[in-house]
Design a protein around this motif. Structure first.
Motif, short mmCIF file in Angstrom:
data_model
loop_
_atom_site.label_atom_id
_atom_site.label_comp_id
_atom_site.label_asym_id
_atom_site.label_seq_id
_atom_site.Cartn_x
_atom_site.Cartn_y
_atom_site.Cartn_z
N LEU A 122 -15.16 -40.49 -46.52
CA LEU A 122 -15.81 -40.23 -45.23
C LEU A 122 -16.43 -41.51 -44.69
N ILE A 123 -17.07 -42.25 -45.59
CA ILE A 123 -17.47 -43.60 -45.19
C ILE A 123 -17.06 -44.55 -46.30
N HIS A 124 -16.76 -45.77 -45.89
CA HIS A 124 -16.13 -46.69 -46.81
C HIS A 124 -16.89 -48.00 -46.89
N ASP A 125 -17.40 -48.28 -48.09
CA ASP A 125 -17.89 -49.60 -48.44
C ASP A 125 -18.84 -50.20 -47.40
N ILE A 126 -19.93 -49.48 -47.17
CA ILE A 126 -20.88 -49.97 -46.18
C ILE A 126 -21.98 -50.78 -46.86
N SER A 127 -22.24 -51.96 -46.33
CA SER A 127 -23.38 -52.74 -46.82
C SER A 127 -24.23 -53.11 -45.62
N LEU A 128 -25.54 -52.90 -45.76
CA LEU A 128 -26.42 -53.14 -44.62
C LEU A 128 -27.85 -53.33 -45.12
N ASP A 129 -28.51 -54.35 -44.60
CA ASP A 129 -29.92 -54.56 -44.95
C ASP A 129 -30.79 -54.25 -43.75
N VAL A 130 -31.92 -53.64 -43.99
CA VAL A 130 -32.88 -53.45 -42.92
C VAL A 130 -34.21 -54.02 -43.39
N HIS A 131 -34.81 -54.88 -42.55
CA HIS A 131 -36.05 -55.54 -42.96
C HIS A 131 -37.26 -54.84 -42.38
N ALA A 132 -38.37 -55.14 -42.98
CA ALA A 132 -39.63 -54.65 -42.42
C ALA A 132 -39.78 -55.21 -41.02
N GLY A 133 -40.24 -54.39 -40.10
CA GLY A 133 -40.53 -54.86 -38.76
C GLY A 133 -39.33 -55.03 -37.85
N GLU A 134 -38.19 -54.47 -38.22
CA GLU A 134 -37.05 -54.54 -37.29
C GLU A 134 -36.40 -53.17 -37.13
N ILE A 135 -35.74 -53.04 -35.99
CA ILE A 135 -34.98 -51.82 -35.75
C ILE A 135 -33.50 -52.19 -35.78
N VAL A 136 -32.78 -51.61 -36.73
CA VAL A 136 -31.33 -51.80 -36.74
C VAL A 136 -30.71 -50.52 -36.22
N ALA A 137 -29.95 -50.65 -35.14
CA ALA A 137 -29.30 -49.47 -34.58
C ALA A 137 -27.87 -49.39 -35.08
N VAL A 138 -27.47 -48.20 -35.51
CA VAL A 138 -26.07 -47.99 -35.86
C VAL A 138 -25.43 -47.32 -34.66
N ALA A 139 -24.62 -48.09 -33.95
CA ALA A 139 -23.98 -47.55 -32.75
C ALA A 139 -22.58 -47.08 -33.10
N GLY A 140 -22.05 -46.24 -32.26
CA GLY A 140 -20.69 -45.75 -32.52
C GLY A 140 -20.48 -44.45 -31.79
N VAL A 141 -19.21 -44.16 -31.55
CA VAL A 141 -18.88 -42.89 -30.93
C VAL A 141 -19.10 -41.81 -31.97
N GLN A 142 -19.59 -40.68 -31.49
CA GLN A 142 -19.88 -39.57 -32.39
C GLN A 142 -18.70 -39.27 -33.32
N GLY A 143 -18.99 -38.98 -34.59
CA GLY A 143 -17.93 -38.59 -35.51
C GLY A 143 -17.26 -39.74 -36.22
N ASN A 144 -17.90 -40.89 -36.27
CA ASN A 144 -17.29 -42.01 -36.98
C ASN A 144 -17.97 -42.27 -38.32
N GLY A 145 -18.65 -41.25 -38.84
CA GLY A 145 -19.24 -41.39 -40.16
C GLY A 145 -20.73 -41.61 -40.16
N GLN A 146 -21.35 -41.62 -38.96
CA GLN A 146 -22.79 -41.87 -38.91
C GLN A 146 -23.56 -40.78 -39.63
N THR A 147 -23.13 -39.52 -39.40
CA THR A 147 -23.83 -38.39 -40.01
C THR A 147 -23.86 -38.54 -41.52
N GLU A 148 -22.70 -38.80 -42.09
CA GLU A 148 -22.60 -38.90 -43.55
C GLU A 148 -23.40 -40.10 -44.07
N PHE A 149 -23.36 -41.20 -43.32
CA PHE A 149 -24.09 -42.40 -43.71
C PHE A 149 -25.58 -42.09 -43.81
#
Lengths: 392, 503, 356
Positions: B270-297
């Motif tokens: 459903l999702i494949h090999d995702i690597s992502l860091d989020v730091h204190a004090g920042e907003i990382v947005a995961v953008a994408g068309v609905q149904g591309n694995g965001q829910t599962e992530f």
């Protein structure tokens, strides 16, 4: 002003509906009684007599229903209090029903449909019966031990359902239906084994439970009413507390109301399902114990009657609330106790008596139908629709 | 063809959904109806399309009053509607779907699709629709499915087309294409009633704008009006649409996701090999068309998914394989994708919903017994703090508006000691005012030094909040870009880099 | 609005109540000197075409002798005690429990109500102590047990079946392995064995093993499908006479006899030719348990003032059990065989032939 109007509408709805339902049940039941009396078919030609006879047989039957469930003046000759014997009978029938009803109610609140109260009742009855006749313990202790036996055995039996659901996703409705079969046949087999065979008898009846393991009668030997009703009421109160005041109950209700949200909030759904079903099993099993230790004193193949199935109706009728369940079980108890008298005092066949009981429940349980018959305006459905349609 | 609504009033119980609405749509006009959720837009359109009947009022088509009591009356009068949720049968072809309900058979009693096919081809060509009549609907992209709905309306001679929130399900590119289609239709003389709450689209496509608030028309505007002006009319108070946020003060890495892969029970990824860091004090947005694995992530981070590999470090500690509860209490606030489905329990009170994940901790409970008074008192505080508009802590959540429901979720999650905020579509379906509130809260969390991971399909939201943008496409993150990326480039990335080919 | 609903409803209820009171006054009376005989039936209901029906028929027969009769049916085991109490409270002179499960409640009631006479069908009617393990039990002066030596008639049936069989195989099965059931099967099997001894034949009995005291059972009295399956199996194994001892389930076997055409059925408890005439063409005979006769006799003893706690035993001699006529199949029964069966009855009564 608006608030006041709403209040009036709502109260009148909440009071009027059950009353109208009751009225409808009485009316249609009355018709049934009248037409089940063979006498009436000979009176077609004289409408007045026809109506009179119909009214008389229906009235007579309902009088018997009251005489069998609340008060019977005919019994007061020796002692006025004996007139309340029927009321005590209502409580005798209601006690196990309250407990099995609570079993279904609690499961409902946790989002599970426990069809298995029948089987759990049977296992409770087996546990209570075995401890009750096989051991010789001092008073009180023996009764407590027998109750414990019932709770443990039935709790495990019920817990199995929750465990299977949590572990494998097996639907509890199917599992409990199958376990009901297993319980019934297991009981039949058990009653044919040497351990459960009463000496000198080979028909399916276990030895009677010891005197020490019987629930004390409340008002002497003239009445069958026993401690069971207080056990049932006490347990109902405990379940009310469990649901409304404890962290367990909070989890049960959360999982029942919205499993996904409960899971997302970190609740353990498998734990809830298993523990709820353990308690449900124990509740129904306690019902079996009350039946065996309180009024029957022996395990028989038919000991469970239809307590486990009526429990579903009782729980639905009680809107899955402990207090509602108690009231519904009392109504059921009254109908059953009164039904026997209706059969005894009138010509109404037992089958018609059962049909009338079902009608009363049907009308009370189906407010939408009653509303439709009386063309009552449903205040709530309007807002429901608004919530759906008013979305632009 | 012109359509006029006169004095339309419709109430449900005590609620007046439409209150004396007058509306006139001219021939060949794109008329936008702008309003917040619950303002009465859909009710009005359902009345025009015959799905609801008004308590009072009149409908006139070309100046002649007509009675529309069911959709077939509307169709006969030349009014067609494309619903937000398509009314198509997925396993049927386009042509089959279009003849549905109007089937004609030939002399052998066999369904005659020829006429429908040629009509579809004709309309498709005329408006540059690019729809194959023999394609099976479920294989088509959402944007094309929507066109099938439009064709269906046109084939039955709709001269007035109602589009109910048509862009809610589309990618930015598809949205642009739809707006183009609307303009083509208009050229051919079709009138369009365009229901939306998205200001940008209104400005781009509409000829005239009618704004509805609480069942009443509160104003009309031209597309040249400013977004602020439109928004404040819609909400009924001045609205500041630009998010004033200071530059991010990036701290240490709080959430470190490596090689995260999620499969379903059959082993499909459903999702494949995702690597992502989020730091204190920042907003990382995961953008994408609905149904591309965001829910599962998002769910995988909370250990709500079952078949997961990789690692999820929260402040250095791997929580993969923890219980959901353990994950939450490791310091993650989780705002789930759907308030109704997994965020809240509708039949519970606000107070109860506020303790869904802390119900058994002090001071909410002592041992097995809960402390209802404490719970209620705490709830009252939260209600003030998060401005939850309600009748009190014991009001059922199901009776709250969407915005207030979301505030309950925020109040619950952000009142716990957390380091990380994972927010999934936090403003979906909310009105402008509530969106503003949610955005402010999210930025506050960032500024308080928390790491915020925001999942959003709304470009406006992504641009308003993000410090960095990770773009998800088909279960992977195909790129992580700075928030300065252009709207069109981001749109292309969301479509999988490849420019959208109109084959 | 609320008020009017409530008061309106109360008025309506009051009206109904008034009517019911009026109605209740008009009926009930004129039971002055008659003996009132009442039956407490089990859950089978009065129309079970078997046990309860026979008992009720027996009670109705006693009506002719001047008794007033009535019955109460139970819907579950829990109804037995309340039903019996109702009958006692109503002033029944004799209360007869029909069915072994009612035994406990009858014994309790008999002890609690020494002025009322009781009888219990199919039980010994003795007090076996609080633990139910004292044998022989103490006599309760106002309780008569009604028991049946149905193995006598079943023995005849076995002999008849063995002689009637063309395949040399006959079969029997029961509802539950309990004495009132197995006594039939045992008698039947022994009857076949007796035939083999006398005639030097080797007719086989399926479904009951005399030595092991076990055999084929449905596991209850309501599973028609299983009873049908058992009957089919017996037919497939070659049995051409089947004797089901499972109350109403006999219908399943008779059905199979009719559709399969490979066997005849021996009915149990009552004369199937009368109770289930639709099967007349396949019913060889019936092993009748004279429940009705016994009930009539018990009521008669109260009318005559000869009631005693001495148990009633239904035998061939007192018609408490007997083999029903062959009815429609009479022509298929060899006259010599019929005569032998008849003689066998006399021999059993005289003690010349032992049935157990």
């Amino acid at each position: 002003m608006n608030k006041f109007k709403k209040y009036i509408e709502e109260t009148s709805k909440s009071i009027a509906l059950p009353l109208l339902a009751f009225f409808l049940a009485i009316l249609s039941g009355g018709l049934l009684i009248a037409f089940s009396d063979p006498k009436i078919y000979k009176l077609w030609k004289s409408p007045l007599e026809f109506l009179g006879t119909g009214f008389a047989s229906a009235g007579h039957a309902y009088l018997a229903l009251i005489q069998g469930s609340i008060f019977d003046g005919n019994l007061t000759s020796k002692n006025f209090l004996l007139g309340f014997y029927p009321l005590s009978e209502t409580f005798v029938v209601a006690a196990p029903l309250i407990l099995t009803g609570l079993s279904v109610t609690l499961a409902f609140r946790a989002g599970l449909f426990n069809i298995g109260a029948q089987g759990q009742f049977i296992f409770g009855a087996i546990g209570a019966s075995y401890v009750g006749f096989h051991y010789n313990l001092p008073p009180v202790i023996h009764a407590l031990a027998a109750i414990l036996g019932a709770i443990v055995l039935a709790g495990l039996w019920g817990g199995l359902v929750g465990f299977l659901k949590a572990r494998t996703g097996a639907h509890e409705v199917i599992v409990t239906i199958m376990l009901n079969y297993i319980s019934v046949y297991f009981l039949l087999w058990l009653l044919s084994t040497q351990t459960f065979l009463r000496k000198g008898r080979q028909d399916p009846i276990a030895p009677p439970v010891n005197e020490n393991a019987r629930l004390p009668k409340l008002f002497g030997m003239d009445y069958r009413i026993n401690l069971g009703i207080f056990i049932a009421l006490g347990v109902a109160y405990l379940i009310h507390i469990l649901l409304s005041r404890t962290t367990w109950g909070f989890q049960f209700r959360s999982v029942g109301a919205n499993t996904l949200a409960a899971k997302t909030a970190g609740m353990s759904v498998p734990f809830v399902m298993t523990s709820v079903m353990v308690i449900c099993g124990a509740l129904a099993g306690l019902g079996g114990a009350v039946q065996v230790m309180g009024s029957e004193y022996a395990l028989t193949a038919g000991v469970a009657g239809s307590f486990g199935f009526d429990a579903i109706t009782v729980a639905l009728l009680g809107r899955a609330k402990p207090l509602g369940t108690v009231l519904a079980a009392l109504l059921f108890g009254a109908l059953r106790a009164g039904g026997l008298t209706m059969q005894a005092n009138t010509t109404t066949p037992i089958d018609i008596v059962l049909v009338i009981q079902a009608l009363v429940v049907l009308f009370i349980a189906a407010p939408a139908m009653v509303r439709a018959i009386f063309k009552l305006k449903n205040v709530k459905s309007g807002t429901d629709m608004a919530a759906k349609g008013w979305n632009g | 063809m012109s359509v006029e609504l006169r004095g339309i009033t419709k109430s449900f119980g005590a609620l007046v959904a439409n209150d004396g609405i007058d509306l006139r749509v001219e021939t060949g006009e794109i008329h936008a109806i702008l309003g917040e959720n619950g303002a009465g837009k859909s009710t009005l359109m359902n009345i025009l399309y015959g799905l609801l009947s008004p308590d009072s009022g009149q409908i006139l088509v070309d100046e002649k009053p007509i009675i529309i009591s069911e959709p077939s009356d509307a169709l006969a009068a030349g009014i067609g509607m494309v619903h937000q949720h398509f009314m198509l049968i997925p396993v049927f072809t386009v042509a089959e779907n279009i003849v549905l309900g109007h089937e004609k058979v030939n002399g052998f009693g066999v369904l005659d699709l020829e006429k429908a096919r040629s009509e579809i081809a004709r309309i498709s060509k005329e408006f540059n629709f690019d729809v194959d009549p023999d394609a099976v609907v479920e294989t088509l992209p959402v944007g094309i499915q929507q066109r099938v709905e439009v064709i269906r309306a046109l084939i039955y001679n709709a001269k007035v087309l109602i589009l109910d929130e048509p862009t809610a399900v589309l990618t930015p590119q598809e949205t642009d294409e739809l707006l183009q289609v609307m303009k083509n239709l208009k050229k051919q003389g079709t009138s369009i009633i365009f229901i939306t709450h998205k200001l940008r689209e209104v400005q781009e496509a509409a000829d005239r704008i009618t704004i509805i608030r609480r069942g009443k028309i509160v104003g009309t505007a031209l597309p040249t009006a400013s977004q602020e002006d439109l928004a404040s009319q819609m909400v009924g108070r001045p609205v500041d649409l630009t998010m004033n946020k200071s530059p991010a003060k990036i701290g240490k890495t709080l959430l470190e996701i490596s090689n995260l892969t999620v499969t379903d029970s059959t082993g499909r990824e459903l999702i494949h090999d995702i690597s992502l860091d989020v730091h204190a004090g920042e907003i990382v947005a995961v953008a994408g068309v609905q149904g591309n694995g965001q829910t599962e992530f998002a769910r995988a981070i909370l250990n709500l998914e079952e078949h997961v590999s990789g690692s999820i470090l929260v402040d250095g500690k791997d929580i993969l394989g923890e219980t959901v509860r353990g994950s939450l209490h490791s310091g993650i606030a989780f705002i789930p994708e759907s308030r109704e489905l997994d965020g809240l329990i509708g039949s519970f009170s606000i107070a109860e919903n506020l303790i869904l994940d802390t119900f058994d901790l002090a001071p909410n409970a002592k041992g097995l017994l809960m402390s209802p008074n404490t719970v209620t008192n705490e709830a009252v505080k939260r209600i003030t703090e998060f401005d939850i508009r309600s009748q009190g802590a014991n009001e059922l959540v199901s009776s709250l508006s969407g915005g207030n429901k979301q505030k309950v979720v925020l109040a619950r999650e952000l009142s716990r000691p957390v380091k990380i905020v994972v927010a999934s579509q936090p403003t979906r379906g909310l009105d402008v005012g509530s969106i503003e509130f949610v955005h402010e809260k999210i930025v506050q969390e960032r500024d308080a030094g928390r790491a915020v991971l925001l999942f959003s399909t709304e470009l406006d939201e992504v641009f308003a909040l993000a410090d960095r943008i990770a773009v998800m496409y088909r279960g992977t993150i195909i790129d992580i870009v700075p928030a300065t990326i252009s709207r069109s480039d981001l749109g292309l990335l969301m479509a999988g880099v490849k420019p959208k080919v109109s084959s | 609005m609320k008020k009017s609903f409530v008061t309106g409803s109360i008025k309506a209820i009051a009206a109904v109540a008034a009517l019911t009171l009026l109605a209740s006054c008009s009926s009930s009376s004129d039971s002055a000197a008659k003996v009132k005989a009442c039956l407490a039936l089990d859950t089978g209901g009065v129309d079970d075409k078997s046990f309860n029906a026979s008992a009720w028929a027996g009670a109705q027969a006693a009506e002719a002798a001047g008794a007033e009769v009535k019955y109460l049916a139970a819907t579950s085991d829990a109804d037995y005690a309340p039903n019996i109490k109702k009958l006692v409270d109503e002033g029944c002179n004799i209360v007869i429990g029909v069915g072994f499960l009612i035994n406990g409640a009858i014994v309790e009631a008999a002890k609690a109500n020494p002025d009322t006479k009781f009888a219990i069908v199919d039980q010994d009617g003795k007090d076996h102590g609080p633990a139910g393990d004292q044998y022989p039990g103490a006599v309760i002066d106002n309780l008569q047990g009604i028991e049946f030596a149905t193995n006598q008639a079943a023995f005849q049936a076995g002999y008849l079946a063995a002689g009637y069989s063309k395949t040399g195989k006959v079969a029997t099965y029961g509802g539950l392995n309990i004495p009132p059931v197995s006594i039939f099967m045992d008698g039947f099997a022994r009857g076949v064995a007796y035939y083999n001894t006398v005639k030097g034949k080797k007719v086989v009995v399926l479904g009951w093993d005399v030595a092991k005291k076990d055999g084929t059972f449905v596991g209850g009295f309501s599973d028609q499908a299983k009873a049908l399956q058992i009957s089919k199996n017996f037919e497939q194994q070659g049995a051409d006479v089947i004797f089901p001892v499972a109350g109403g389930l006999g219908a399943a076997t008779a059905n199979q006899s009719m559709t399969g055409g490979k066997s005849v059925t021996i009915w149990v408890d009552s004369d199937g030719f009368v109770q289930a005439p639709q099967f007349a063409s396949v019913l060889l005979t019936s092993v009748v348990k004279g429940v009705g006769t016994s009930v009539t006799a018990a009521i008669q003893s109260v009318i005559d003032g000869t009631f005693s706690a001495t148990n009633y035993l239904g035998t061939l001699e007192n018609q408490g059990t007997f083999l029903a006529p062959y009815h429609d199949l009479e022509s298929t029964v060899d006259a010599a065989l019929a005569a032998e069966v008849e003689q066998l009855g006399a021999d059993i009564t005289s003690g010349k032939v032992a049935v157990s």
